[in-house]
Design an enzyme around this catalytic site. Structure first.
Site, PDB file in Angstrom:
ATOM      1  N   THR A  41      -8.788  37.647  44.054  1.00 33.52           N
ATOM      2  CA  THR A  41      -9.930  37.154  44.832  1.00 33.52           C
ATOM      3  C   THR A  41     -10.308  35.750  44.369  1.00 33.52           C
ATOM      4  O   THR A  41     -10.044  35.368  43.234  1.00 33.52           O
ATOM      5  CB  THR A  41     -11.155  38.073  44.652  1.00 33.52           C
ATOM      6  OG1 THR A  41     -11.314  38.343  43.256  1.00 33.52           O
ATOM      7  CG2 THR A  41     -10.989  39.385  45.394  1.00 33.52           C
TER       8      THR A  41
ATOM      9  N   LYS B 174     -25.473  38.888  36.461  1.00 38.29           N
ATOM     10  CA  LYS B 174     -26.830  38.815  37.015  1.00 38.29           C
ATOM     11  C   LYS B 174     -27.145  40.041  37.863  1.00 38.29           C
ATOM     12  O   LYS B 174     -28.293  40.487  37.919  1.00 38.29           O
ATOM     13  CB  LYS B 174     -27.013  37.538  37.840  1.00 38.29           C
ATOM     14  CG  LYS B 174     -27.601  36.402  37.041  1.00 38.29           C
ATOM     15  CD  LYS B 174     -26.650  35.667  36.137  1.00 38.29           C
ATOM     16  CE  LYS B 174     -26.673  35.985  34.704  1.00 38.29           C
ATOM     17  NZ  LYS B 174     -25.723  35.196  33.892  1.00 38.29           N
TER      18      LYS B 174
ATOM     19  N   GLY C 239      -0.016  28.716  39.106  1.00 44.36           N
ATOM     20  CA  GLY C 239       0.456  27.337  39.217  1.00 44.36           C
ATOM     21  C   GLY C 239       0.889  26.781  37.866  1.00 44.36           C
ATOM     22  O   GLY C 239       0.305  27.117  36.837  1.00 44.36           O
TER      23      GLY C 239
ATOM     24  N   GLY D 262     -25.079  34.502  21.260  1.00 45.04           N
ATOM     25  CA  GLY D 262     -25.111  33.440  22.265  1.00 45.04           C
ATOM     26  C   GLY D 262     -25.646  34.004  23.579  1.00 45.04           C
ATOM     27  O   GLY D 262     -26.090  35.156  23.650  1.00 45.04           O
TER      28      GLY D 262
ATOM     29  N   GLU E 281     -24.729  38.123  13.930  1.00 45.74           N
ATOM     30  CA  GLU E 281     -24.491  36.697  14.203  1.00 45.74           C
ATOM     31  C   GLU E 281     -24.183  35.955  12.911  1.00 45.74           C
ATOM     32  O   GLU E 281     -24.820  36.180  11.891  1.00 45.74           O
ATOM     33  CB  GLU E 281     -25.740  36.129  14.908  1.00 45.74           C
ATOM     34  CG  GLU E 281     -25.874  34.623  14.922  1.00 45.74           C
ATOM     35  CD  GLU E 281     -24.765  33.884  15.672  1.00 45.74           C
ATOM     36  OE1 GLU E 281     -24.438  34.283  16.800  1.00 45.74           O
ATOM     37  OE2 GLU E 281     -24.220  32.916  15.097  1.00 45.74           O
TER      38      GLU E 281
ATOM     39  N   VAL F  92     -18.530  38.743  10.472  1.00 47.85           N
ATOM     40  CA  VAL F  92     -17.821  39.994  10.788  1.00 47.85           C
ATOM     41  C   VAL F  92     -16.397  39.911  10.240  1.00 47.85           C
ATOM     42  O   VAL F  92     -15.682  38.938  10.480  1.00 47.85           O
ATOM     43  CB  VAL F  92     -17.815  40.250  12.312  1.00 47.85           C
ATOM     44  CG1 VAL F  92     -16.881  41.396  12.667  1.00 47.85           C
ATOM     45  CG2 VAL F  92     -19.228  40.527  12.801  1.00 47.85           C
TER      46      VAL F  92
ATOM     47  N   ARG G 136     -16.202  31.059  24.359  1.00 45.97           N
ATOM     48  CA  ARG G 136     -15.048  31.045  25.257  1.00 45.97           C
ATOM     49  C   ARG G 136     -14.156  29.866  24.903  1.00 45.97           C
ATOM     50  O   ARG G 136     -14.627  28.865  24.363  1.00 45.97           O
ATOM     51  CB  ARG G 136     -15.517  30.959  26.718  1.00 45.97           C
ATOM     52  CG  ARG G 136     -16.319  32.187  27.135  1.00 45.97           C
ATOM     53  CD  ARG G 136     -16.785  32.106  28.574  1.00 45.97           C
ATOM     54  NE  ARG G 136     -15.699  32.066  29.529  1.00 45.97           N
ATOM     55  CZ  ARG G 136     -15.023  33.123  29.984  1.00 45.97           C
ATOM     56  NH1 ARG G 136     -15.316  34.341  29.542  1.00 45.97           N
ATOM     57  NH2 ARG G 136     -14.059  32.987  30.873  1.00 45.97           N
TER      58      ARG G 136
ATOM     59  N   ASP H 194     -14.665  24.355  32.766  1.00 44.35           N
ATOM     60  CA  ASP H 194     -14.617  24.923  31.411  1.00 44.35           C
ATOM     61  C   ASP H 194     -13.425  24.439  30.585  1.00 44.35           C
ATOM     62  O   ASP H 194     -13.463  24.473  29.361  1.00 44.35           O
ATOM     63  CB  ASP H 194     -14.518  26.456  31.491  1.00 44.35           C
ATOM     64  CG  ASP H 194     -15.858  27.116  31.782  1.00 44.35           C
ATOM     65  OD1 ASP H 194     -16.810  26.395  32.142  1.00 44.35           O
ATOM     66  OD2 ASP H 194     -15.937  28.348  31.660  1.00 44.35           O
TER      67      ASP H 194
ATOM     68  N   HIS I 267     -51.710  27.245  43.504  1.00 44.83           N
ATOM     69  CA  HIS I 267     -52.437  28.205  42.663  1.00 44.83           C
ATOM     70  C   HIS I 267     -52.578  29.518  43.420  1.00 44.83           C
ATOM     71  O   HIS I 267     -52.898  29.495  44.608  1.00 44.83           O
ATOM     72  CB  HIS I 267     -53.824  27.660  42.325  1.00 44.83           C
ATOM     73  CG  HIS I 267     -54.681  28.667  41.622  1.00 44.83           C
ATOM     74  ND1 HIS I 267     -54.520  28.957  40.289  1.00 44.83           N
ATOM     75  CD2 HIS I 267     -55.679  29.477  42.083  1.00 44.83           C
ATOM     76  CE1 HIS I 267     -55.403  29.889  39.943  1.00 44.83           C
ATOM     77  NE2 HIS I 267     -56.112  30.231  41.020  1.00 44.83           N
TER      78      HIS I 267
HETATM   79  C1  LIG Z   1     -20.251  37.069  31.499  1.00 42.65           C
HETATM   80  C2  LIG Z   1     -20.413  35.633  31.906  1.00 42.65           C
HETATM   81  C3  LIG Z   1     -21.605  35.209  32.455  1.00 42.65           C
HETATM   82  C4  LIG Z   1     -21.776  33.895  32.846  1.00 42.65           C
HETATM   83  N1  LIG Z   1     -22.957  33.524  33.381  1.00 42.65           N
HETATM   84  C5  LIG Z   1     -23.146  32.239  33.782  1.00 42.65           C
HETATM   85  C6  LIG Z   1     -24.358  31.850  34.396  1.00 42.65           C
HETATM   86  O1  LIG Z   1     -25.276  32.652  34.574  1.00 42.65           O
HETATM   87  N2  LIG Z   1     -24.483  30.573  34.787  1.00 42.65           N
HETATM   88  C7  LIG Z   1     -23.487  29.658  34.608  1.00 42.65           C
HETATM   89  O2  LIG Z   1     -23.656  28.503  34.975  1.00 42.65           O
HETATM   90  N3  LIG Z   1     -22.326  30.006  34.030  1.00 42.65           N
HETATM   91  C8  LIG Z   1     -22.119  31.271  33.622  1.00 42.65           C
HETATM   92  N4  LIG Z   1     -20.925  31.640  33.078  1.00 42.65           N
HETATM   93  C9  LIG Z   1     -19.879  30.610  32.890  1.00 42.65           C
HETATM   94  C10 LIG Z   1     -19.159  30.317  34.211  1.00 42.65           C
HETATM   95  O3  LIG Z   1     -18.580  31.502  34.698  1.00 42.65           O
HETATM   96  C11 LIG Z   1     -18.088  29.268  33.982  1.00 42.65           C
HETATM   97  O4  LIG Z   1     -18.669  28.144  33.380  1.00 42.65           O
HETATM   98  C12 LIG Z   1     -17.445  28.837  35.294  1.00 42.65           C
HETATM   99  O5  LIG Z   1     -16.853  29.927  35.937  1.00 42.65           O
HETATM  100  C13 LIG Z   1     -16.401  27.751  35.035  1.00 42.65           C
HETATM  101  O6  LIG Z   1     -15.810  27.381  36.213  1.00 42.65           O
HETATM  102  P1  LIG Z   1     -14.335  26.784  36.273  1.00 42.65           P
HETATM  103  O7  LIG Z   1     -14.105  26.463  37.705  1.00 42.65           O
HETATM  104  O8  LIG Z   1     -14.176  25.739  35.260  1.00 42.65           O
HETATM  105  O9  LIG Z   1     -13.373  27.972  35.825  1.00 42.65           O
HETATM  106  P2  LIG Z   1     -13.226  29.469  36.289  1.00 42.65           P
HETATM  107  O10 LIG Z   1     -14.419  29.940  37.035  1.00 42.65           O
HETATM  108  O11 LIG Z   1     -12.847  30.236  35.088  1.00 42.65           O
HETATM  109  O12 LIG Z   1     -12.048  29.427  37.347  1.00 42.65           O
HETATM  110  C14 LIG Z   1     -10.733  29.174  36.967  1.00 42.65           C
HETATM  111  C15 LIG Z   1      -9.815  29.926  37.909  1.00 42.65           C
HETATM  112  O13 LIG Z   1      -8.506  29.428  37.753  1.00 42.65           O
HETATM  113  C16 LIG Z   1      -7.601  30.523  37.764  1.00 42.65           C
HETATM  114  N5  LIG Z   1      -6.402  30.083  37.055  1.00 42.65           N
HETATM  115  C17 LIG Z   1      -6.241  29.852  35.710  1.00 42.65           C
HETATM  116  N6  LIG Z   1      -4.969  29.419  35.457  1.00 42.65           N
HETATM  117  C18 LIG Z   1      -4.331  29.392  36.649  1.00 42.65           C
HETATM  118  C19 LIG Z   1      -3.028  29.033  37.044  1.00 42.65           C
HETATM  119  N7  LIG Z   1      -2.120  28.632  36.147  1.00 42.65           N
HETATM  120  N8  LIG Z   1      -2.703  29.124  38.354  1.00 42.65           N
HETATM  121  C20 LIG Z   1      -3.616  29.524  39.286  1.00 42.65           C
HETATM  122  N9  LIG Z   1      -4.871  29.865  38.959  1.00 42.65           N
HETATM  123  C21 LIG Z   1      -5.226  29.792  37.667  1.00 42.65           C
HETATM  124  C22 LIG Z   1      -8.377  31.619  37.055  1.00 42.65           C
HETATM  125  O14 LIG Z   1      -7.832  32.895  37.381  1.00 42.65           O
HETATM  126  C23 LIG Z   1      -9.768  31.422  37.609  1.00 42.65           C
HETATM  127  O15 LIG Z   1      -9.935  32.151  38.797  1.00 42.65           O
HETATM  128  C24 LIG Z   1     -20.711  32.962  32.694  1.00 42.65           C
HETATM  129  C25 LIG Z   1     -19.491  33.387  32.161  1.00 42.65           C
HETATM  130  C26 LIG Z   1     -19.342  34.705  31.770  1.00 42.65           C
HETATM  131  C27 LIG Z   1     -18.030  35.145  31.216  1.00 42.65           C
END
Ligand SMILES: Cc1cc2nc3c(=O)[nH]c(=O)nc-3n(C[C@H](O)[C@H](O)[C@H](O)COP(=O)(O)OP(=O)(O)OC[C@H]3O[C@@H](n4cnc5c(N)ncnc54)[C@H](O)[C@@H]3O)c2cc1C
Length: 455
Positions: free
Chosen positions: A4, A18, A81, A149, A170, A204, A263, A302, A434
């Site tokens: 997905t 959430k 990819g 965290g 922690e 830990v 992460r 990220d 208010h």
């Molecule tokens: C439990 C949890 C709660 C979070 N809550 C929040 C929140 O409340 N607010 C907030 O701002 N952030 C939150 N985050 C962080 C947020 O999810 C990330 O910062 C965000 O998803 C980063 O986006 P991105 O596009 O960099 O990467 P991602 O969302 O990780 O997307 C990367 C995508 O690339 C795909 N991919 C990787 N390698 C390849 C490849 N070689 N070929 C094809 N596809 C590939 C992966 O499968 C993934 O679908 C949370 C994270 C977690 C784990």
């Protein structure tokens, strides 16, 4: 690869966490707080249904991204990819077929994955990372969270509300290291009042799964022994840790352990070496305005530097594509808000007091407690405060820190104000409705120059 769209955020991050935070907060509200509002209710947890509503929301939102792809004529090629030299990406689909794409620009946005800890083997059953913690069932009797965290405290809160005894272990001597220290201390006090136990300054060493066949929420039962001398009941998991400052190790029994120590960028098998890109020692792909060291290869989210947040990745995506299109893409990293979606919530934007002190910036602070806010009072939710930090000479807002219910929805006002380089007096002289919690934003701004009116 995921079946997905929507990445970590929609599938196993922001959205499902959430969904569980909201549902578990409603459960706790109905179980404990309704009576104080004059509402009698008999409340029972239906955990499978709670997980189902979470999955429904995730499915609806990931389908929404699919719809947006079609609407905007974005082709979705389903596969993994890999960069294969300049201007080439090879996609391998689930059936093993490979397809080569020729392109002028490649954007790396592969995100991140949970960091691991030696001695703590994640099995997603008893020892889980954030993904496993979103799917626990039944509720563990005792949950130990490694790492205080944002993600650990959010998911720890979910399971505490649903009935788990939660202990957070922690390494540092404080929780949520990026947050303002005063807020972090008040937040820890609030969570402690709710029953979360903290073991700070602890390293830990290992988590051992003891080989006993029991359900995650049930104490182990063993045959043998007598009533006077029952047999020893081993813990499903034994966690061993030692004080960072030195001292003998300790153990803690648990029914489930959540490993949430941060992460790390995800770059496995990406073919970076084919274009001469080397991640730094933390695995981060460095960037200069989204450009990597390889011409035509860009990076955002990220997997590169900066806070690992969905809205930061979104901002970078807009700016990166604008830059590729020859426009002036820009991200203001000084105005990226952070939120912890617990109860009470924590939200902040800009510099903390500690950062301003370290930078030698002269600042003034205004603070307003929710105990003096009429809406918070009538809702019986008066925990927390708003703190505004402004430059001592120019009055420009430099940082805002909040603890309290719904502050996630309130921080945006200060993000806009800071983007417009507002002075605290601009907020202090802006009429707010208010009775609302948002009045606390204005009152705290008034406090910068010492003319708070409601406290
Ligand atoms: C439990 C949890 C709660 C979070 N809550 C929040 C929140 O409340 N607010 C907030 O701002 N952030 C939150 N985050 C962080 C947020 O999810 C990330 O910062 C965000 O998803 C980063 O986006 P991105 O596009 O960099 O990467 P991602 O969302 O990780 O997307 C990367 C995508 O690339 C795909 N991919 C990787 N390698 C390849 C490849 N070689 N070929 C094809 N596809 C590939 C992966 O499968 C993934 O679908 C949370 C994270 C977690 C784990």
């Amino acid at each position: 690869m995921r079946a997905t769209l929507g990445g970590t955020c929609l599938n196993v991050g922001c959205i499902p966490s959430k969904a569980l935070l909201h549902a578990s907060e409603m459960f706790e509200l109905a179980s404990k707080d309704f009576a104080g509002l004059g509402i009698k209710a008999q409340v029972e947890l239906d955990l499978p249904a709670m997980h189902r509503q979470k999955a429904d929301s995730v499915a609806a939102l990931t389908k929404g991204v699919e719809f947006l792809f079609r609407k905007n004529k974005v082709e979705w090629i389903k596969g993994k990819g890999r960069i294969d030299g300049p201007g080439r990406v090879v996609v391998t689909t689930a059936d093993g077929a490979a397809q080569t794409l020729e392109t002028k620009n490649i954007v790396i946005a592969t995100g991140s994955e949970p960091s691991r800890l030696p001695g703590v083997e994640v099995d997603q059953t008893r020892i889980v990372d954030s993904t496993g913690a979103l799917a626990l069932s039944p509720v563990p009797k005792r949950l130990v969270v490694i790492g205080a965290g944002i993600i650990g405290l959010e998911l720890g809160s979910v399971w505490r509300r649903l009935g788990a005894e939660v202990t957070v272990v922690e390494y540092l001597d404080r929780i949520v290291p990026g947050a303002d220290a005063e807020v972090a201390t008040a937040f820890q006090r609030a969570l402690t009042k709710q029953g979360v136990k903290f073991r700070l300054g602890q390293k830990v060493l290992k988590a051992e799964v003891n080989q006993i066949d029991i359900a995650i929420d049930q104490p182990a039962k063993f045959k043998g022994g007598t009533k006077a001398s029952p047999p020893a009941i081993p813990d499903p998991i034994t966690l061993t840790f030692e004080p960072v400052a030195g001292g003998p190790p300790e153990t803690l029994g648990a029914d489930a352990v959540l490993l949430s120590v941060g992460r790390r960028p995800y770059t496995e098998g990406l073919g970076l070496e084919t274009v001469g890109i080397t991640p730094d020692k933390r695995g981060v792909i460095p960037n200069d305005h989204f450009r990597t060291s390889a011409p035509g290869v860009w990076v955002l989210g990220d997997v590169t530097s900066g806070p690992m947040l969905a809205h930061k990745a979104e901002d970078e995506a807009i700016a990166c594509i604008e830059t590729i299109a020859g426009k002036a893409g820009h991200v203001n990293y000084a105005v990226i808000p952070s939120v912890i979606y617990t109860y009470p919530e924590v939200a902040w934007v800009g510099a903390t007091e500690e950062e301003l002190k370290a930078q030698g910036v002269a600042y003034k602070a205004g603070k307003f407690p929710f105990t003096a806010n009429s809406r918070a009072k009538v809702n019986h939710e008066a925990e927390g405060f708003v703190k505004v930090l402004a430059d001592a000479a120019t009055d420009r807002v430099l940082g805002v820190h909040m603890l309290g219910p719904d502050v996630s929805e309130m921080i945006g006002e200060y993000c806009v104000a800071m983007e417009f380089a507002a002075a605290s007096e601009d907020i202090a002289r802006t009429c707010h409705p208010h009775p609302t919690r948002s009045e606390a934003l204005r009152q705290a701004a008034m406090g910068v120059d010492g003319w708070t009116m409601q406290a």
